[in-house]
Design a protein around this motif. Structure first.
Motif, mmCIF file in Angstrom:
data_model
loop_
_atom_site.group_PDB
_atom_site.id
_atom_site.type_symbol
_atom_site.label_atom_id
_atom_site.label_comp_id
_atom_site.label_asym_id
_atom_site.label_seq_id
_atom_site.Cartn_x
_atom_site.Cartn_y
_atom_site.Cartn_z
ATOM 1 N N PHE A 47 0.857 -1.184 0.000
ATOM 2 C CA PHE A 47 0.000 0.000 0.000
ATOM 3 C C PHE A 47 0.893 1.233 0.000
ATOM 4 C CE2 PHE A 47 -2.938 -3.149 1.361
ATOM 5 C CZ PHE A 47 -4.211 -2.676 1.050
ATOM 6 N N ILE A 48 0.628 2.172 -0.891
ATOM 7 C CA ILE A 48 1.414 3.402 -0.968
ATOM 8 C C ILE A 48 0.481 4.600 -0.807
ATOM 9 C CG2 ILE A 48 2.845 4.870 -2.435
ATOM 10 C CD1 ILE A 48 4.041 2.417 -3.658
ATOM 11 N N LYS A 49 0.813 5.478 0.127
ATOM 12 C CA LYS A 49 0.022 6.690 0.342
ATOM 13 C C LYS A 49 0.642 7.838 -0.435
ATOM 14 C CE LYS A 49 0.117 8.753 4.376
ATOM 15 N NZ LYS A 49 -0.148 9.031 5.803
ATOM 16 N N THR A 50 -0.165 8.490 -1.256
ATOM 17 C CA THR A 50 0.327 9.603 -2.057
ATOM 18 C C THR A 50 -0.019 10.927 -1.399
ATOM 19 O OG1 THR A 50 -1.685 9.795 -3.392
ATOM 20 C CG2 THR A 50 -0.002 8.233 -4.145
ATOM 21 N N MET A 51 0.598 11.983 -1.887
ATOM 22 C CA MET A 51 0.291 13.331 -1.422
ATOM 23 C C MET A 51 -0.922 13.853 -2.192
ATOM 24 S SD MET A 51 4.139 14.910 -1.048
ATOM 25 C CE MET A 51 3.542 16.402 -0.267
ATOM 26 N N GLY A 52 -1.328 15.084 -1.884
ATOM 27 C CA GLY A 52 -2.428 15.691 -2.616
ATOM 28 C C GLY A 52 -3.622 16.036 -1.769
ATOM 29 N N SER A 99 0.804 -7.549 -5.084
ATOM 30 C CA SER A 99 -0.261 -6.607 -5.403
ATOM 31 C C SER A 99 0.168 -5.211 -4.991
ATOM 32 C CB SER A 99 -1.560 -6.992 -4.696
ATOM 33 O OG SER A 99 -1.415 -6.857 -3.294
ATOM 34 N N LEU A 100 -0.457 -4.231 -5.609
ATOM 35 C CA LEU A 100 -0.113 -2.837 -5.338
ATOM 36 C C LEU A 100 -1.394 -2.008 -5.266
ATOM 37 C CD1 LEU A 100 2.003 -0.508 -5.157
ATOM 38 C CD2 LEU A 100 1.854 -0.367 -7.663
ATOM 39 N N VAL A 101 -1.560 -1.268 -4.169
ATOM 40 C CA VAL A 101 -2.724 -0.402 -3.986
ATOM 41 C C VAL A 101 -2.236 0.983 -3.592
ATOM 42 C CG1 VAL A 101 -4.807 0.032 -2.630
ATOM 43 C CG2 VAL A 101 -4.225 -2.311 -3.308
ATOM 44 N N LEU A 102 -2.778 2.010 -4.233
ATOM 45 C CA LEU A 102 -2.463 3.393 -3.889
ATOM 46 C C LEU A 102 -3.651 4.035 -3.175
ATOM 47 C CD1 LEU A 102 -0.259 2.821 -6.058
ATOM 48 C CD2 LEU A 102 -0.424 5.222 -6.692
ATOM 49 N N ASN A 115 -4.917 8.087 -1.659
ATOM 50 C CA ASN A 115 -4.545 9.472 -1.409
ATOM 51 C C ASN A 115 -4.662 9.772 0.082
ATOM 52 O OD1 ASN A 115 -7.417 9.491 -1.532
ATOM 53 N ND2 ASN A 115 -7.399 11.689 -1.901
ATOM 54 N N ARG A 116 -4.147 10.901 0.476
ATOM 55 C CA ARG A 116 -3.983 11.184 1.903
ATOM 56 C C ARG A 116 -5.311 11.157 2.662
ATOM 57 N NH1 ARG A 116 0.213 12.989 4.706
ATOM 58 N NH2 ARG A 116 1.403 13.325 2.784
ATOM 59 N N HIS A 117 -6.373 11.632 2.044
ATOM 60 C CA HIS A 117 -7.662 11.691 2.727
ATOM 61 C C HIS A 117 -8.713 10.905 1.947
ATOM 62 C CE1 HIS A 117 -6.215 14.620 5.593
ATOM 63 N NE2 HIS A 117 -5.834 15.429 4.629
ATOM 64 N N PHE A 118 -8.464 9.630 1.724
ATOM 65 C CA PHE A 118 -9.488 8.811 1.096
ATOM 66 C C PHE A 118 -10.614 8.566 2.098
ATOM 67 C CE2 PHE A 118 -7.266 5.652 3.469
ATOM 68 C CZ PHE A 118 -8.147 4.604 3.658
ATOM 69 N N TYR A 119 -11.776 8.174 1.597
ATOM 70 C CA TYR A 119 -12.956 8.082 2.461
ATOM 71 C C TYR A 119 -13.375 6.633 2.649
ATOM 72 C CZ TYR A 119 -17.568 9.126 4.393
ATOM 73 O OH TYR A 119 -18.665 9.202 5.214
ATOM 74 N N PHE A 120 -13.078 6.101 3.839
ATOM 75 C CA PHE A 120 -13.465 4.739 4.198
ATOM 76 C C PHE A 120 -14.614 4.840 5.188
ATOM 77 C CE2 PHE A 120 -12.272 0.578 6.416
ATOM 78 C CZ PHE A 120 -12.907 -0.186 5.448
ATOM 79 N N THR A 121 -15.789 4.332 4.819
ATOM 80 C CA THR A 121 -16.993 4.531 5.624
ATOM 81 C C THR A 121 -16.961 3.806 6.958
ATOM 82 O OG1 THR A 121 -18.070 2.703 4.444
ATOM 83 C CG2 THR A 121 -18.424 4.926 3.595
ATOM 84 N N ALA A 122 -16.192 2.732 7.035
ATOM 85 C CA ALA A 122 -16.112 1.986 8.296
ATOM 86 C C ALA A 122 -15.038 2.588 9.197
ATOM 87 C CB ALA A 122 -15.794 0.519 8.016
ATOM 88 N N LYS A 123 -15.198 2.433 10.498
ATOM 89 C CA LYS A 123 -14.200 2.915 11.442
ATOM 90 C C LYS A 123 -13.121 1.851 11.599
ATOM 91 C CE LYS A 123 -17.330 5.890 14.051
ATOM 92 N NZ LYS A 123 -17.896 6.211 15.383
ATOM 93 N N CYS A 124 -12.087 2.004 10.789
ATOM 94 C CA CYS A 124 -11.025 0.994 10.783
ATOM 95 C C CYS A 124 -9.717 1.661 10.393
ATOM 96 C CB CYS A 124 -11.374 -0.122 9.795
ATOM 97 S SG CYS A 124 -10.085 -1.357 9.596
ATOM 98 N N ASP A 125 -8.684 1.440 11.204
ATOM 99 C CA ASP A 125 -7.388 2.056 10.942
ATOM 100 C C ASP A 125 -6.406 1.101 10.281
ATOM 101 O OD1 ASP A 125 -8.198 4.435 12.121
ATOM 102 O OD2 ASP A 125 -7.628 3.735 14.124
ATOM 103 N N TYR A 140 -7.503 3.931 -3.684
ATOM 104 C CA TYR A 140 -8.505 4.379 -2.738
ATOM 105 C C TYR A 140 -8.469 5.908 -2.705
ATOM 106 C CZ TYR A 140 -8.379 -0.482 -1.142
ATOM 107 O OH TYR A 140 -8.437 -1.851 -1.077
ATOM 108 N N ILE A 141 -9.567 6.531 -3.111
ATOM 109 C CA ILE A 141 -9.592 7.979 -3.257
ATOM 110 C C ILE A 141 -10.795 8.582 -2.546
ATOM 111 C CG2 ILE A 141 -8.316 7.940 -5.431
ATOM 112 C CD1 ILE A 141 -10.956 8.187 -6.911
ATOM 113 N N PHE A 142 -10.730 9.879 -2.319
ATOM 114 C CA PHE A 142 -11.789 10.586 -1.614
ATOM 115 C C PHE A 142 -13.090 10.593 -2.417
ATOM 116 C CE2 PHE A 142 -14.009 14.700 -1.034
ATOM 117 C CZ PHE A 142 -14.423 14.538 0.274
ATOM 118 N N GLU A 143 -12.975 10.640 -3.723
ATOM 119 C CA GLU A 143 -14.152 10.755 -4.588
ATOM 120 C C GLU A 143 -15.043 9.515 -4.532
ATOM 121 O OE1 GLU A 143 -16.829 12.343 -7.383
ATOM 122 O OE2 GLU A 143 -15.236 13.285 -6.215
ATOM 123 N N GLU A 144 -14.461 8.361 -4.261
ATOM 124 C CA GLU A 144 -15.219 7.110 -4.269
ATOM 125 C C GLU A 144 -15.199 6.466 -2.881
ATOM 126 O OE1 GLU A 144 -13.824 4.566 -7.344
ATOM 127 O OE2 GLU A 144 -14.594 5.835 -8.957
#
Length: 258
Positions: A66-71, A120-123, A125-135, A91-95
């Motif tokens: 998993f790689i976290k990008t800036m933006g 596998s590779l997943v990117l 963004n810094r503030h993606f929106y995950f509806t569940a409370k999970c870190d 994983y992005i804020f828009e979706e």
């Protein structure tokens, strides 16, 4: 935001009645009125190079990366970086997605790891929106902060030179226009953003662009790269389809961004 404040201050301060122009320069690529900002291509190149190196290191070791990008909230780097690097997901804020979507991704990646690819590779963004409370995703993300800085890409160097020259030409023309009329500049078209839109370099008044901006999240309301999001899933062999626009062709996509 700065130009809007300076423009509003013209009523009280005559010193601000001069031509003002903003040349977009941010790796986040989150400026309305321009498809590209100076620095975004350099950051995208850095992300792609980083992903390629990590993928090569992870090959044959059955690792999920998993790689976290800036933006910030803007998903340009995560979306386009994932597409360029051949990521399995972004994983992005828009979706927004929930635990069910995450489970679907995990099942897909589990099957992939059984093949000869074995990684596998997943990117995200810094503030993606995950509806569940999970870190859990935050805890296992690799933060690729070197996206900011470094040697500019050839595209950014040429883009910066050309767009800055156009900005100076515009300022000179506006000053001569005002001098000829013997008046100060107070019109909206004297406070502009200079950017690229559909292959054209255009000047757009900030007064018109403010309705195109989500100021809370610092992102444009319309982002052309989101139309390419389904392509990543198709290339990653998810069961997905791609719909073109009503005109039957891709629009708002520059050839060099593909």
């Amino acid at each position: 935001m700065g130009l809007l404040e300076l423009s509003a201050a013209r009523e009280k301060h005559e010193e601000f009645c001069v031509p003002m122009i903003m040349v977009p320069a941010t790796v986040s690529n989150n400026v309305p009125g321009s498809y590209f900002s100076i620095g975004a291509d350099t950051a995208l190149n850095t992300i792609t190079d980083t992903c390629d190196r990590i993928k090569q290191s992870a090959s044959g070791t059955k690792r999920h990366v998993f790689i976290k990008t800036m933006g910030g909230y803007c998903d340009y780097l995560a979306n386009m970086g994932g597409l360029a690097a051949g990521a399995d997901a972004a994983y992005i804020f828009e979706e927004p997605f929930d635990i069910g979507d995450l489970q679907s991704n995990v099942e897909h990646l589990t099957e992939k790891i059984k093949t000869t690819i074995q990684r596998s590779l997943v990117l995200r963004n810094r503030h993606f929106y995950f509806t569940a409370k999970c870190d859990c995703i935050t805890d296992i993300s690799y933060d690729s902060n070197p996206q900011q800085g470094g040697a500019p890409s050839p595209f950014d160097r040429n883009f910066g030179t050309k767009i800055s020259a156009r900005a100076m030409e515009w300022i000179t023309a506006k000053l001569k226009e005002a001098q000829g009329r013997g008046k100060t500049l107070t019109t909206d078209d004297s406070v502009c953003v200079l950017g690229i839109s559909k292959r054209n370099v255009i000047f757009q008044p900030v007064a018109e662009l403010k309705n195109q901006m989500d100021f809370e999240h610092r992102i444009p309301k319309e982002r052309w790269w989101l139309k390419l999001q389904p392509l990543m899933k198709i290339l990653a062999k998810y069961k997905a389809s791609y719909n073109v626009s009503d005109s039957g062709r891709l629009e708002h996509v520059q050839p060099w961004s593909l």
